[in-house]
Design an enzyme around this catalytic site. Structure first.
Site, short mmCIF file in Angstrom:
data_model
loop_
_atom_site.label_atom_id
_atom_site.label_comp_id
_atom_site.label_asym_id
_atom_site.label_seq_id
_atom_site.Cartn_x
_atom_site.Cartn_y
_atom_site.Cartn_z
N ARG A 72 0.83 -1.20 0.00
CA ARG A 72 0.00 0.00 0.00
C ARG A 72 0.87 1.26 0.00
O ARG A 72 1.00 1.93 -1.02
CB ARG A 72 -0.94 -0.02 1.22
CG ARG A 72 -2.11 0.96 1.09
CD ARG A 72 -1.78 2.39 1.50
NE ARG A 72 -1.33 2.47 2.90
CZ ARG A 72 -0.79 3.58 3.41
NH1 ARG A 72 -0.65 4.66 2.67
NH2 ARG A 72 -0.38 3.60 4.66
N ASP A 73 1.53 1.55 1.11
CA ASP A 73 2.31 2.78 1.21
C ASP A 73 3.46 2.76 0.21
O ASP A 73 3.84 3.79 -0.36
CB ASP A 73 2.84 2.93 2.63
CG ASP A 73 3.28 4.35 2.95
OD1 ASP A 73 3.40 5.16 2.02
OD2 ASP A 73 3.51 4.66 4.12
N HIS A 104 4.69 4.52 12.76
CA HIS A 104 4.89 4.46 11.31
C HIS A 104 5.94 5.52 10.98
O HIS A 104 5.66 6.71 11.04
CB HIS A 104 3.55 4.75 10.62
CG HIS A 104 3.59 4.84 9.13
ND1 HIS A 104 3.08 3.84 8.31
CD2 HIS A 104 4.08 5.78 8.29
CE1 HIS A 104 3.23 4.19 7.05
NE2 HIS A 104 3.83 5.36 7.00
N HIS A 153 9.03 7.09 8.54
CA HIS A 153 9.75 7.17 7.27
C HIS A 153 11.21 7.48 7.55
O HIS A 153 11.55 8.11 8.55
CB HIS A 153 9.12 8.24 6.37
CG HIS A 153 7.86 7.74 5.71
ND1 HIS A 153 7.77 7.47 4.37
CD2 HIS A 153 6.66 7.42 6.23
CE1 HIS A 153 6.56 7.03 4.09
NE2 HIS A 153 5.86 7.00 5.20
N CYS A 197 5.63 9.87 0.48
CA CYS A 197 4.49 10.76 0.45
C CYS A 197 4.69 11.73 -0.71
O CYS A 197 5.79 12.27 -0.87
CB CYS A 197 4.43 11.52 1.77
SG CYS A 197 3.25 12.87 1.78
N ASN A 208 9.57 4.22 3.85
CA ASN A 208 9.39 3.72 5.19
C ASN A 208 10.66 3.01 5.65
O ASN A 208 11.52 2.66 4.85
CB ASN A 208 8.24 2.70 5.19
CG ASN A 208 6.89 3.35 5.04
OD1 ASN A 208 6.18 3.52 6.00
ND2 ASN A 208 6.53 3.72 3.83
#
Lengths: 314, 314
Positions: free
Chosen positions: B19-20, B213, B215, B246, B255
C-alpha cells in the site's frame, strides 16, 4: 524511563573522515584538498578532527601527509587535532608534531587485534603503558585516548564478550589512557547492546569514557548514537558523507554521516556548533574529491525539514 | 533510565509495502506478482499486511486490485489483513470484502488534510464517526484504526503542535477508533520527538495507541523505532526494501525497511517471527518487479553479522 531532558545539551562531533574515511579508500586525496577540507570543516563549526594516522607510509600511502595536516590544523584556534597511532613509534611522531590527542586502537577481539596490529590485546596494553611513560618523560601535552575497537563483535572472531571489553577498558586506564572510546568497528551493534555495554563500562571508566564510534553498516548508526546519548555520552565520531570502513567488514557502509548526525542532534535541540549549509557545501567538495566512490547520508538529498528552516535565521 | 529488559519481548511488523510502498510508484505491479508477494511474506513469517487502499481507481490505478488481494490474504490462516480507506465509501468496500482492519488516515496538519483528503481534520473525525456507526449497524468485524499522519510535522504546513495531535487522538477515539497509530509521514521525527509525543498521547489512548509508522527520509527511522520501543510500543509499519513515500515529501526515501527492522529487533532479542533468508529472497523479487526504482535498506548488502549467524540454526 529516560526523559528527553536527560540528553546532553551539547555534543562534540569529532570528524574522522580524513582518517577513518580515507584509510579505506585506495586513492590519495591531494594534500591541498585535505587542507581545504580541514579549513571548511573548521569554518562549519567543527572543533575536533582526526586528520590522519602515523602508520608506515607503505601501508597507508594516502595518509602519508598526516604531519603536514596536523601542522595546519594547529594554526586554527580552538581546534583539537587528533591522530591515530598504532604503536610507540607512531606516538613519538604524534608528540613531535604536537597533536592534541593521539588515538590508540585496542581491539577487544583477539583475532582482530592480531590481524590489525599483529599483537594480542594484552601486548597492546603494554604498548599503551610504554607510550604513557614516553609521553610523561618528554613532557608532551598530547592526550592519550584508547579506542576499543570491535567492542560489539568482530567479523573475524564473531562474538566479543562484554566482560573482555570491560577488562580491557580497565587495563587501558591502568596503563595510562586518559580517555576511552567504544567503537563498533564492523557495524554489529544495536541500541540495546550499546546501552548494555556503555552501562557496563561507565562505572569502570567514569568520565574517561566519553566517545562512541558507530558504523552504519546495517542502518543502526543513528539509533546506536541515540542509545548512547541517553546514557549521557556526549562525543561521537562521524565521517562527512558517511565514508569510512574497516577492511575486515565486507559490504560495510561507513561511519555515521557527520551531516546526518549534526541534523539529528540539532533536531533534538542539542548544540553541536555546526552550520548545515557549510557542512553540505563541504560534502559536495568531498564528493568531488572522491568521485566514483560510494557515499552515504540522507540530509544532502532530503534537505532540512521545513520546521527547522523556520527556526533558523534566514 | 530504561533498562534493556523493558523493551517489548515481541513486536509485530506490519508490512505496508503493497500500500504505502506501491502508492508512490506510478507503475502497476501485476496482481499475480502481488499475490506472490503476499504468499512469500506470509511464508517469511509476516502476520500483518496492508495490501492496498480503497480509493477511486482513477486516483491510484496501481492499487485497483485491492479487493482481490484481500480475498487471497484471507485464505492464509492467522494473517491480519488491513487496507487503507479514505472515507465511508472506502470503508464500505473494506467491510464488504471482510478485511480484518481498515486504516483511516487523519492528518494532524490542517494543510496536509486539505491536500490529501479535501477535508479538515475535524471533518475527517466526523467521517470516522459515520464509519463506526456504519460498521456497528451492519455487524461487520472489520476493526477501525486511525493513523494520525503528519504527526511530527508537515512539508506543507511546517510545525504540527503536539497538543493538536493529542486532541485529534482523543477525538478519533471518541468517534469510535479502536486503535490509533502515529505516523511520521514526511520524515521529520527525531527520537526525542518520538519519545515526547508518544509520552503525551499514551495517557490519552492507552493500549489503543499501539503502532508507529516512521519514514526514513533523514536516516532516523530506526532511531525513532527504538525510541518508541523504549516506551513499550510493540507494532510498527515497514516496507520491504524501504519503498514508500508521500507525494508531499520531496527527496524522501521511504518507510523503514522491513528487513532492516526485523534485523534490529532480532539483534536485540525481540521476537518478530520473521525469517531473514525468506525476507531477503522476497526482497530480490520485489526488486525485480520494481526494476529501475530506487530501493533502500542495508541488510541485503551487508548480510547478517557473524554473531547472529552463529546463533541461528544452520
Amino acid at each position: 524511563m529516560t526523559p528527553s531532558s536527560a540528553l546532553p545539551r551539547q555534543v562534540v562531533i569529532r570528524e574522522v573522515g580524513l582518517r577513518d574515511g580515507l584509510q579505506i579508500i585506495p586513492r590519495t586525496v591531494p594534500t591541498a584538498a585535505k587542507l581545504e577540507w580541514i579549513r571548511d570543516a573548521y569554518a562549519a563549526g567543527q572543533r575536533e578532527m582526526e586528520v590522519g594516522s602515523f602508520v608506515p607510509a607503505r601501508l597507508l600511502p594516502q595518509l602519508a601527509d598526516t604531519a603536514e595536516l596536523v601542522a595546519f590544523a594547529k594554526t586554527l584556534p580552538g581546534l583539537k587535532t587528533s591522530v591515530l597511532v598504532p604503536n610507540l613509534k607512531g606516538a613519538e611522531r604524534a608528540m613531535e608534531c604536537q597533536a592534541d590527542l593521539m588515538l590508540l586502537p585496542l581491539s577487544a577481539s583477539h583475532a582482530h587485534s592480531l590481524a590489525n596490529l599483529h599483537k594480542t590485546p594484552d601486548q597492546v596494553i603494554e604498548e599503551i603503558a610504554r607510550i604513557r611513560d614516553a609521553r610523561d618523560a618528554c613532557g608532551s601535552r598530547t592526550c592519550i585516548e584508547v579506542g576499543i575497537s570491535t567492542a560489539f563483535g568482530c567479523t573475524l572472531q564473531g562474538r566479543v564478550e562484554p566482560s573482555e571489553v570491560a577488562r580491557l577498558v580497565k587495563a587501558a586506564i591502568d596503563a595510562g589512557a586518559e580517555a576511552v572510546s567504544l567503537a563498533d568497528t564492523v557495524g554489529y551493534a544495536d541500541p540495546a547492546m550499546v546501552r548494555s555495554l556503555f552501562e557496563a563500562v561507565l562505572p569502570i571508566a567514569g568520565d574517561k569514557l566519553n566517545c562512541g564510534h558507530f558504523h552504519d553498516t546495517r542502518g543502526l548508526g543513528m539509533a546506536n548514537v541515540y542509545a548512547a546519548l541517553e546514557l549521557g555520552v556526549s562525543r561521537f565520531d562521524a565521517c562527512m558523507a558517511g565514508i569510512g570502513g574497516c577492511p575486515h567488514a565486507p559490504g560495510a557502509s561507513g561511519n555515521v554521516a557527520t551531516e546526518d548526525l549534526a541534523y539529528m542532534l540539532a533536531s533534538m535541540g542539542i548544540e553541536t556548533g555546526q552550520d548545515f549549509d557549510a557542512l553540505l557545501a563541504l560534502r559536495q567538495k568531498v564528493a568531488s574529491w572522491l568521485e566514483g566512490e560510494t557515499l552515504h547520508g540522507t540530509l544532502w538529498r532530503a534537505g532540512l525539514p521545513k520546521t527547522m528552516k523556520q527556526e533558523q535565521p534566514a
